[in-house]
Structures are given as C-alpha cells and as structure tokens.
Design a protein around this motif. Structure first.
Motif, PDB file in Angstrom:
ATOM      1  N   LEU A 341       4.976 -10.178  10.646  1.00 22.48           N
ATOM      2  CA  LEU A 341       5.746  -8.960  10.896  1.00 22.48           C
ATOM      3  C   LEU A 341       5.116  -8.074  11.971  1.00 22.48           C
ATOM      4  O   LEU A 341       5.702  -7.061  12.356  1.00 22.48           O
ATOM      5  N   TYR A 342       3.943  -8.470  12.468  1.00 17.47           N
ATOM      6  CA  TYR A 342       3.248  -7.645  13.456  1.00 17.47           C
ATOM      7  C   TYR A 342       4.120  -7.448  14.702  1.00 17.47           C
ATOM      8  O   TYR A 342       4.665  -8.397  15.259  1.00 17.47           O
ATOM      9  N   GLY A 343       4.246  -6.211  15.133  1.00 19.60           N
ATOM     10  CA  GLY A 343       5.012  -5.892  16.329  1.00 19.60           C
ATOM     11  C   GLY A 343       6.493  -5.746  16.091  1.00 19.60           C
ATOM     12  O   GLY A 343       7.244  -5.425  17.026  1.00 19.60           O
ATOM     13  N   MET A 344       6.938  -5.971  14.861  1.00 19.73           N
ATOM     14  CA  MET A 344       8.361  -5.837  14.542  1.00 19.73           C
ATOM     15  C   MET A 344       8.772  -4.367  14.605  1.00 19.73           C
ATOM     16  O   MET A 344       8.048  -3.479  14.145  1.00 19.73           O
ATOM     17  N   LYS A 345       9.931  -4.092  15.157  1.00 20.39           N
ATOM     18  CA  LYS A 345      10.427  -2.729  15.210  1.00 20.39           C
ATOM     19  C   LYS A 345      10.671  -2.226  13.796  1.00 20.39           C
ATOM     20  O   LYS A 345      11.276  -2.906  12.975  1.00 20.39           O
ATOM     21  N   ASP A 346      10.176  -1.006  13.502  1.00 24.28           N
ATOM     22  CA  ASP A 346      10.300  -0.416  12.159  1.00 24.28           C
ATOM     23  C   ASP A 346       9.753  -1.368  11.099  1.00 24.28           C
ATOM     24  O   ASP A 346      10.363  -1.603  10.053  1.00 24.28           O
ATOM     25  N   GLN A 347       8.567  -1.894  11.372  1.00 23.67           N
ATOM     26  CA  GLN A 347       7.922  -2.843  10.460  1.00 23.67           C
ATOM     27  C   GLN A 347       7.706  -2.217   9.084  1.00 23.67           C
ATOM     28  O   GLN A 347       7.240  -1.092   8.967  1.00 23.67           O
ATOM     29  N   PRO A 348       8.053  -2.935   8.000  1.00 24.38           N
ATOM     30  CA  PRO A 348       7.824  -2.386   6.662  1.00 24.38           C
ATOM     31  C   PRO A 348       6.335  -2.181   6.381  1.00 24.38           C
ATOM     32  O   PRO A 348       5.486  -2.921   6.887  1.00 24.38           O
ATOM     33  N   LEU A 349       6.021  -1.165   5.578  1.00 23.05           N
ATOM     34  CA  LEU A 349       4.662  -0.997   5.070  1.00 23.05           C
ATOM     35  C   LEU A 349       4.423  -2.065   4.011  1.00 23.05           C
ATOM     36  O   LEU A 349       5.285  -2.334   3.176  1.00 23.05           O
ATOM     37  N   LEU A 350       3.226  -2.656   4.049  1.00 28.27           N
ATOM     38  CA  LEU A 350       2.987  -3.859   3.252  1.00 28.27           C
ATOM     39  C   LEU A 350       1.819  -3.651   2.290  1.00 28.27           C
ATOM     40  O   LEU A 350       0.682  -3.419   2.705  1.00 28.27           O
ATOM     41  N   GLU A 369       4.845  -1.501 -13.086  1.00 28.31           N
ATOM     42  CA  GLU A 369       3.718  -0.599 -12.824  1.00 28.31           C
ATOM     43  C   GLU A 369       3.250  -0.713 -11.371  1.00 28.31           C
ATOM     44  O   GLU A 369       3.020   0.295 -10.686  1.00 28.31           O
ATOM     45  N   LEU A 370       3.107  -1.941 -10.882  1.00 30.84           N
ATOM     46  CA  LEU A 370       2.656  -2.148  -9.505  1.00 30.84           C
ATOM     47  C   LEU A 370       3.717  -1.687  -8.503  1.00 30.84           C
ATOM     48  O   LEU A 370       3.381  -1.183  -7.425  1.00 30.84           O
ATOM     49  N   THR A 371       4.976  -1.842  -8.841  1.00 32.90           N
ATOM     50  CA  THR A 371       6.055  -1.373  -7.961  1.00 32.90           C
ATOM     51  C   THR A 371       6.009   0.139  -7.816  1.00 32.90           C
ATOM     52  O   THR A 371       6.123   0.680  -6.701  1.00 32.90           O
ATOM     53  N   ARG A 372       5.854   0.827  -8.932  1.00 33.85           N
ATOM     54  CA  ARG A 372       5.767   2.292  -8.879  1.00 33.85           C
ATOM     55  C   ARG A 372       4.534   2.739  -8.097  1.00 33.85           C
ATOM     56  O   ARG A 372       4.573   3.729  -7.355  1.00 33.85           O
ATOM     57  N   LYS A 373       3.436   1.999  -8.243  1.00 34.50           N
ATOM     58  CA  LYS A 373       2.208   2.314  -7.504  1.00 34.50           C
ATOM     59  C   LYS A 373       2.437   2.174  -6.004  1.00 34.50           C
ATOM     60  O   LYS A 373       2.033   3.040  -5.214  1.00 34.50           O
ATOM     61  N   ALA A 374       3.099   1.078  -5.607  1.00 33.36           N
ATOM     62  CA  ALA A 374       3.366   0.855  -4.190  1.00 33.36           C
ATOM     63  C   ALA A 374       4.294   1.920  -3.621  1.00 33.36           C
ATOM     64  O   ALA A 374       4.131   2.365  -2.478  1.00 33.36           O
ATOM     65  N   LEU A 375       5.276   2.333  -4.402  1.00 34.24           N
ATOM     66  CA  LEU A 375       6.195   3.377  -3.937  1.00 34.24           C
ATOM     67  C   LEU A 375       5.493   4.715  -3.753  1.00 34.24           C
ATOM     68  O   LEU A 375       5.856   5.500  -2.876  1.00 34.24           O
ATOM     69  N   ALA A 376       4.470   4.963  -4.560  1.00 36.06           N
ATOM     70  CA  ALA A 376       3.819   6.276  -4.557  1.00 36.06           C
ATOM     71  C   ALA A 376       2.673   6.390  -3.569  1.00 36.06           C
ATOM     72  O   ALA A 376       2.254   7.499  -3.227  1.00 36.06           O
ATOM     73  N   GLU A 377       2.134   5.244  -3.095  1.00 34.92           N
ATOM     74  CA  GLU A 377       0.909   5.274  -2.299  1.00 34.92           C
ATOM     75  C   GLU A 377       1.131   4.685  -0.909  1.00 34.92           C
ATOM     76  O   GLU A 377       2.051   3.902  -0.687  1.00 34.92           O
ATOM     77  N   ASP A 378       0.228   5.039   0.006  1.00 37.21           N
ATOM     78  CA  ASP A 378       0.188   4.382   1.308  1.00 37.21           C
ATOM     79  C   ASP A 378      -0.563   3.071   1.174  1.00 37.21           C
ATOM     80  O   ASP A 378      -1.535   2.964   0.396  1.00 37.21           O
ATOM     81  N   PRO A 379      -0.184   2.030   1.915  1.00 41.65           N
ATOM     82  CA  PRO A 379      -0.876   0.749   1.802  1.00 41.65           C
ATOM     83  C   PRO A 379      -2.230   0.774   2.476  1.00 41.65           C
ATOM     84  O   PRO A 379      -2.514   1.596   3.356  1.00 41.65           O
ATOM     85  N   VAL A 380      -3.113  -0.159   2.059  1.00 42.54           N
ATOM     86  CA  VAL A 380      -4.395  -0.370   2.711  1.00 42.54           C
ATOM     87  C   VAL A 380      -4.362  -1.765   3.336  1.00 42.54           C
ATOM     88  O   VAL A 380      -3.566  -2.619   2.923  1.00 42.54           O
ATOM     89  N   PRO A 381      -5.211  -2.039   4.325  1.00 43.08           N
ATOM     90  CA  PRO A 381      -5.142  -3.338   5.027  1.00 43.08           C
ATOM     91  C   PRO A 381      -5.463  -4.528   4.132  1.00 43.08           C
ATOM     92  O   PRO A 381      -4.908  -5.613   4.302  1.00 43.08           O
ATOM     93  N   GLU A 382      -6.399  -4.352   3.196  1.00 43.07           N
ATOM     94  CA  GLU A 382      -6.829  -5.483   2.397  1.00 43.07           C
ATOM     95  C   GLU A 382      -5.937  -5.680   1.166  1.00 43.07           C
ATOM     96  O   GLU A 382      -5.201  -4.785   0.766  1.00 43.07           O
ATOM     97  N   SER A 383      -6.037  -6.887   0.579  1.00 46.83           N
ATOM     98  CA  SER A 383      -5.361  -7.145  -0.682  1.00 46.83           C
ATOM     99  C   SER A 383      -6.146  -6.480  -1.802  1.00 46.83           C
ATOM    100  O   SER A 383      -7.373  -6.490  -1.807  1.00 46.83           O
ATOM    101  N   VAL A 384      -5.431  -5.913  -2.774  1.00 45.79           N
ATOM    102  CA  VAL A 384      -6.053  -5.089  -3.806  1.00 45.79           C
ATOM    103  C   VAL A 384      -6.112  -5.862  -5.121  1.00 45.79           C
ATOM    104  O   VAL A 384      -5.132  -6.486  -5.540  1.00 45.79           O
ATOM    105  N   TRP A 385      -7.295  -5.808  -5.787  1.00 50.22           N
ATOM    106  CA  TRP A 385      -7.449  -6.418  -7.100  1.00 50.22           C
ATOM    107  C   TRP A 385      -6.904  -5.471  -8.157  1.00 50.22           C
ATOM    108  O   TRP A 385      -7.435  -4.396  -8.373  1.00 50.22           O
ATOM    109  N   LEU A 386      -5.841  -5.873  -8.830  1.00 53.11           N
ATOM    110  CA  LEU A 386      -5.247  -5.053  -9.882  1.00 53.11           C
ATOM    111  C   LEU A 386      -4.714  -5.957 -10.991  1.00 53.11           C
ATOM    112  O   LEU A 386      -4.204  -7.030 -10.723  1.00 53.11           O
TER     113      LEU A 386
END
Length: 386
Positions: A341-350, A369-386
């Motif tokens: 998705l890199y360089g895509m116009k209006d790329q989704p936050l991941l 729970e994870l969906t609500r967390k993603a909706l409420a927070e800004d993403p970080v570059p790395e994958s998160v252990w949850l």
C-alpha cells in the motif's frame, strides 16, 4: 466399500477433505513422509487406495527432502503429483522447494500449518508456510475443510496452466482435525473441470530433453524473468478458474473477499481459520452499530497488490490480526500489506496485531476488543503483541 463417484455430502475432518479433493484430482504419484498434524491426509489417501476408490502410486520416502525430490522427478516425467507436510518437515524440504519452482513442475502440496521448534509444539501457526514465501510456490490459504477440498482441485488447474507448484495451507486442529459437513463433487464433474495433465515438455527418451544442466548468467536471468511473468499471471488466472468452479459446483472464493459494511470505518484483515471468527465478530459489531468490515486474503503468493489496493480504497483504517511471527519483522501479512500500500493515494492507516501466534485462541470478544483499540489509537510501525 469403494467411495461412490456421485456427489456426496460427508462429515469430514479438514485433513480428510483434502484427501478426497486429491482423489478427485487423480494424481498418479504421491511421495509421502508422515508428520503431525499432516499425517491423516496421507493415511486417508492410503485407505482410499486400499478400498479401490483411488488408483495412484504411493511412495513412502525416508524423509521430507526425499519426498519432494521424488515429487519433482515424477512430475518431470509428465504425471500429476501430490504431497503434504507440516512444520519442520516443510523446512527439511526447503532446498528442494526452490528446485521444484525452478524446474517449473506443477506439484500441489498441502501444508498443515504448525508451530516450529524450538520450543517444541504442535499448535496452529502459519510461520512454517510463510517462511517459504520466496521459494517460487503459489500460496493459497483456506479457512475450512470445504475450501481446502475445492482449493486442491482449483490448484491443479492453476499450477498446470502457469507451470508453477502450489501450496494449499490450512491450520493445525482448527481446520485439520475439525469435523464439518463437506460436499465431495462427483468424479465426472471434476474430470470435466480438470483435464488430464499432459505437459508439452517432459522427461522422455523419445523427446531428447533434459533438466539440471549448468547454464550461463543470461539464461538464468531469462529463466527467472519468465517465472516472474507467469507468477504475475496467477491472480487473473485463479480468478477465472474460481469463477468457472463456482458456476459448475456452486462454490467460489475469489483471491480476496470483502465482507460486512459497504463503506466501513475499519477493515479487519486476515487469512486462514481466524477469518471465520472475524466474520462472526463483524456480524456482532454491525449489530451493535459499529461500521466495520472484513478483508480475507486467500492468495498470498503472488501477493495481489493491485487487487488489495482496490479492495481497501477509501477505507480509513485496517487492522491485521495474524497467527505468524517473523523475528525482527513482526507479523508477515502486516508488513507485506504496508509495502503493497506504500505510496497509495489516501493510504489506510495500518494496525498490526500478533494476536494468534502459537495457536493462541482469538475469540469474538478479543477481536472486538482489538477493533475498538485500533479505532481509538494511532498506529505504530511495528506489529504489536496483544
């Protein structure tokens, strides 16, 4: 008693569904080496041969490396070939997996995804197949026994059309040993859909062809370029094959699947058995008024970049939940999506969540729970252990 050739609806484990799909595809040679949790696939195939339902040559090899070596050689003589493995067995084949794709042999292989040692375990985890993503094999990931059976039949048509080998991957226990009603298509219908394997090039004394000779740099470059061209054809070819399969048998899966809200605020992204739970979670969240959807990735190699971009266009956020881990990289699907998705116009936050590593159960409640967390927070570059 031999299995009837008519269409049947049978209660089958996911691994046995693969066995029935293999029987209907009529491979002539099956080199095998047992490993948990793949073994029931080849055990059932052996039962089908012994009761007269299936005519094939089963070769019991002394290792997975030898099984793949035999599969390559058999395929080069112009016969349809099947094999299966899991976990450490797939890694013992690794050298020969590269040789298989380089020899352009259309072998179909089932991988029953299982944790890698060490420490030792037998739990569902997709790292074993995903670690083979650069071997030149097509990767198809399924979420049920029915899809695995259908995928085997589709994979032979695909592999033989593009001259590349293919993996059918489903997870240990969640799919491999879970019982479900499965429709086994008739032999006549499958024979109409999947013609006999008759390659133009094969090892035959009368043809005076050979494999394995040393080549120069320019020839190797051209060979790899040709492989790339045919791998790039796979999304379109599989889409067409799947559409024909759906028309004939009433079941189709595409290479991607969108589910849920038409204009979602967030898409949950995954592959394999977790998608079924995600689907249920999406239904529950929609009932609560949440604007969510699901994106199932069925084809992983080649990675369908343009189809993925089209599928997520206009979606603000993606949340990837996965059952694999690449040390130093994180979730493999998460990172591959970021690159696609890199360089895509209006790329989704991941957002990337390592939620199911090692076979950890990811419940409907956990997905919400994870969906609500993603909706409420800004993403970080790395994958998160949850």
């Amino acid at each position: 008693m031999p299995v009837t050739t008519d269409e049947q609806r049978i209660l089958l484990k996911g691994n046995h569904a693969v066995s029935y799909g293999v029987m209907r595809a009529r491979p002539q040679v099956i080199p095998i080496y047992p490993i948990t949790p793949q073994t029931p696939i080849v055990e059932k195939i052996t039962d089908l041969v012994l009761d007269g339902s299936f005519d094939t040559d089963i070769m019991t090899a002394e290792s997975e490396h030898s099984a793949m070596s035999a599969a390559i050689t058999a395929s080069l003589t112009g016969v349809r070939v099947f094999t299966a493995s899991a976990s450490q067995g797939v890694f013992l084949m690794h050298e020969m997996l590269h040789y298989a794709s380089g020899a352009r042999v259309p072998i179909v292989m089932a991988i029953v995804n299982r944790t890698l040692g060490s420490p030792w375990g037998f739990w569902p985890d997709q790292t074993d197949s995903l670690a083979q993503r650069d071997t030149g094999w097509i990767h198809i990931y399924t979420e049920s026994g029915q899809e695995s059976l259908d995928a085997v039949i589709q994979a032979y048509r695909l592999a033989e059309q593009v001259s590349l080998p293919a993996f059918i991957c489903h997870e240990a226990f969640y799919v491999s040993h879970a019982l479900e009603p499965v429709v086994v298509p008739s032999q006549e219908a499958v024979d109409e859909f999947l013609p006999p394997f008759d390659p133009e090039h094969r090892l035959d004394p009368l043809r005076k062809e050979s494999w394995g000779n040393v080549i120069n740099q320019e020839m190797f470059y051209r060979h790899r370029k040709d492989m790339s061209t045919d791998m790039d054809r796979v999304p379109d070819v599989l889409t067409q094959i799947d559409a024909e399969y759906k028309e004939k048998f009433g079941r189709g899966y595409g290479i991607l699947e969108r589910y849920g809200a038409d204009d979602p605020e967030i898409l949950l992204v995954g592959f394999g058995s977790m998608v079924g739970t995600m689907r249920e979670a999406v239904d529950g969240m929609l009932a609560k008024g949440m604007n969510v959807g699901l994106l199932k990735v069925r084809l992983f190699r080649p990675f369908p970049i343009y189809e993925l971009r089209e599928a997520v266009a206009g979606v603000p956020k993606l949340a990837v939940m996965e059952r694999n881990f690449s040390p130093g990289l994180g979730g493999i699907l998460h990172q591959e999506l970021k690159a696609a998705l890199y360089g895509m116009k209006d790329q989704p936050l991941l957002h990337g969540y390592l939620s199911g590593v090692g076979g950890m159960n990811v419940s409907v409640e956990r997905i919400e729970e994870l969906t609500r967390k993603a909706l409420a927070e800004d993403p970080v570059p790395e994958s998160v252990w949850l």
